[in-house]
Design an enzyme around this catalytic site. Structure first.
Site, PDB file in Angstrom:
ATOM      1  N   SER A 212      49.318  35.672  26.357  1.00 40.74           N
ATOM      2  CA  SER A 212      48.347  36.580  25.739  1.00 40.74           C
ATOM      3  C   SER A 212      47.227  36.903  26.733  1.00 40.74           C
ATOM      4  O   SER A 212      47.522  37.367  27.837  1.00 40.74           O
ATOM      5  CB  SER A 212      47.822  35.971  24.432  1.00 40.74           C
ATOM      6  OG  SER A 212      47.181  36.954  23.659  1.00 40.74           O
ATOM      7  N   ASP A 337      55.691  40.613  18.717  1.00 38.75           N
ATOM      8  CA  ASP A 337      54.349  40.248  19.171  1.00 38.75           C
ATOM      9  C   ASP A 337      53.253  40.949  18.361  1.00 38.75           C
ATOM     10  O   ASP A 337      52.153  40.440  18.229  1.00 38.75           O
ATOM     11  CB  ASP A 337      54.177  40.618  20.657  1.00 38.75           C
ATOM     12  CG  ASP A 337      54.139  39.401  21.569  1.00 38.75           C
ATOM     13  OD1 ASP A 337      53.622  38.351  21.132  1.00 38.75           O
ATOM     14  OD2 ASP A 337      54.615  39.491  22.718  1.00 38.75           O
ATOM     15  N   HIS A 456      53.490  36.771  17.693  1.00 36.52           N
ATOM     16  CA  HIS A 456      52.587  36.467  18.801  1.00 36.52           C
ATOM     17  C   HIS A 456      52.311  34.960  18.841  1.00 36.52           C
ATOM     18  O   HIS A 456      52.037  34.354  17.804  1.00 36.52           O
ATOM     19  CB  HIS A 456      51.280  37.243  18.625  1.00 36.52           C
ATOM     20  CG  HIS A 456      50.432  37.256  19.853  1.00 36.52           C
ATOM     21  ND1 HIS A 456      50.881  37.778  21.050  1.00 36.52           N
ATOM     22  CD2 HIS A 456      49.168  36.819  20.090  1.00 36.52           C
ATOM     23  CE1 HIS A 456      49.916  37.665  21.948  1.00 36.52           C
ATOM     24  NE2 HIS A 456      48.882  37.080  21.397  1.00 36.52           N
TER      25      HIS A 456
END
Length: 555
Positions: A212, A337, A456
């Site tokens: 991320s 995601d 995610h």
């Protein structure tokens, strides 16, 4: 006979102690450090060093400076506090300004290790929150490097860096240039390069990896000219410099908002006033993202992120790929995601008992295409609904919304970065993946719809070997997957090729090239058909070519 038994017993005992190879006190540039040795098996152990400082306590809005060192031996047995940051509910702050510390896991067999590959972890958290240990349940820390170190026979290092206002506030000029958190990461990488040999690591074989905002950080570190020669390879999971949330194009606006909140003027006295403001007040002045507000979509308001400062990033990321030409790069995306973010922007999406209306999907798409106005929205919507037919099901409508979020926030920018790396590479290799393992929270009796794939941050548990550390929480399927990922990642760190190294892999992962554009589809049931080509090419083309060529309506 009794004597013989005694001798045998003594031999067995000495074998037991000989098996515990350990570094003992390690000399670093700041002084001696001593960690803890953890026995993992008859001939396996890992030395853990927690809380070694790699820089001094940083000044507010200043680059990190070298640590003055210490007398005697530093007992490196406690994790340092995370960098001062706002709480998840944004009602309080926690952590410390004195937070530039790192943790090291060194695996040993019968003998003390030497010349091991090194992997440096950069955590995610939207550049607003995060810590080198990640979230923990009691003493079970998400980012414990122990499983990767033990299984892959690599040294794992995790580092702290400043986040939020203290890490990324910028006036957009030389007064408060920003990127302080990136400079912290760079200082940690440089420290590892200078000191890791004493821990049994090879300074010429360092890989940085992150997820991320950490994946985007890795990307920025590869593009910065300041890292020349400091590391050799990089892994970006679900984040790169091109992600719309990863680079702030108008930092001045945020700086002025923060200044007004803490009672500073916004004229030429702003810089001096902000620098002398209490750190907690600065952290509490973080611009808040209100879910479901008109500032929709929420992710567009991750406003404290890296900037093109003319120093760490001398130019726009797209013009800096020559700096990564000699680095091996492995990057990828989770197939859903966007789910975490899209279900916050469209609350009905994650609710099994509530329908999502087509208007909601259009509204999300309109927010993402607003620069190209109505024309852009219509072209994009036609593309995304082309397989809907006349009466799309709820599953179709909801998965399309997730696809839009995934493409815009993650997949397309990541594919762009992978393509750019390959296009500019000289000796560096390029590898691309798609993680498609279904979410553990999906299915009957669970909170998510049964169609939800890899959300995610779903990759983190597998990379850090949680199915092995907490076996009861997982099944064999997840252990298989975790084993595969650790094998690919540590092989890549060792040799620059995820297929070659100490660990067997289930499928040969082909290199990504400009002509073939191959990627590996990673999940628990992998076989020959796990290799794909030109990931979501239609949509990559839509976002990178069709939409940008339309006349802009941006203000």
């Amino acid at each position: 006979a009794m004597e013989k038994l005694k001798v045998l017993f003594a031999v067995v005992l000495s074998l037991g102690t000989a098996a515990a190879a350990s570094l003992g006190v390690v000399q670093t540039e700041g002084g001696g450090v001593q960690g803890q040795n953890i026995r993992l098996g008859l001939f396996r152990s890992v030395d853990v060093f927690k809380g070694i400082p790699f820089a001094a306590k940083p000044g507010t809005f200043e680059k990190p400076k070298p640590h003055p060192g210490w007398d005697g031996i530093l007992k490196a047995t406690k994790f340092a506090q995370r960098c001062l940051q706002i709480s998840m509910l944004q009602t309080s702050s926690f952590g410390s300004e004195d937070c530039l510390y790192l943790n090291i896991w060194v695996p040993h067999g019968q003998n003390v290790s030497s010349n091991l590959p090194v992997m440096i972890w950069l955590y995610g958290g939207g550049f607003i929150v995060g810590g080198s240990m990640g979230p923990n349940f009691l003493t079970n820390y998400l980012y414990s490097g122990q499983e990767i170190a033990d299984k892959g026979n690599v040294i794992v290092v995790s580092v702290g860096y400043r986040v939020g206002t203290l890490g990324f506030l910028s006036t957009g000029d030389s007064r408060l240039p920003g990127n302080y958190g990136l400079w912290d990461q760079h200082a940690a990488i440089a420290w590892v390069n200078r000191n890791i040999r004493s821990f049994g690591g090879d300074p010429d074989n360092i890989t940085i990896f992150g997820e991320s905002a950490g994946g985007a950080s890795v990307s920025f570190q590869t593009l910065s000219p300041h890292n020349k020669g400091l590391f050799k390879r990089a892994i970006s999971q679900s984040g790169v410099a091109f992600c719309p949330w990863a680079l702030n194009r108008n930092p001045r606006k945020v700086a002025e908002e923060v200044a007004e909140t803490v009672g500073c003027p916004t004229d030429d006295r702003m810089e001096a006033c902000l620098k002398s403001t209490d750190a907690v007040a600065l952290v509490m002045a973080t611009p808040i993202i209100v879910p479901g507000s008109p500032d929709y979509p929420g992710v567009n308001n991750l406003s404290l992120s890296p900037v093109v400062d003319g120093d760490f990033l001398p130019d726009q990321p797209g013009n800096l790929f020559h700096n990564a030409a000699e680095m091996d790069y492995l990057a990828g995306v989770n197939n859903m995601d966007g789910h975490l973010f899209t279900s916050k922007d469209i609350p009905s999406l994650g609710d099994k008992n509530q329908d999502t209306i087509v208007e909601d999907v259009k509204r999300l798409l309109a927010a993402y295409t607003k620069e190209t106005g109505q024309a852009g929205l219509e072209i994009a919507f036609a593309e995304y609904s082309s397989n809907w037919g006349s009466t799309p099901t709820q599953t179709t409508i909801k998965t399309t919304a997730v696809d839009i979020g995934t493409d815009y926030l993650f997949l397309v920018p990541i594919q762009t970065a992978i393509f750019q790396h390959a296009a500019n590479a000289k000796s560096g290799r390029t590898y691309s993946y798609l993680l498609s393992e279904p979410s553990l929270l999906a299915g009957p009796g669970k909170p998510y719809h049964d169609w939800v794939g890899a959300d995610h941050a779903d990759d983190l548990q597998y990379v850090f070997g949680k199915p092995f550390t907490t076996p009861k929480a997982y099944g064999d399927r997840q252990r298989d997957l975790s084993g595969y990922i650790i094998a690919y990642w540590t092989n890549f760190a060792r040799t620059g090729n995820p297929n070659k190294g100490n660990l067997k892999v289930p499928v040969t992962w082909p290199e990504f090239t400009i002509t073939g554009q191959k990627f590996l589809d990673i999940n628990a049931k992998m076989n020959e058909s796990s290799i794909g080509q030109e990931m979501r090419q239609r949509f990559v083309h839509l976002w990178t070519s069709t939409l940008p060529s339309l006349p802009s309506h941006a203000q």
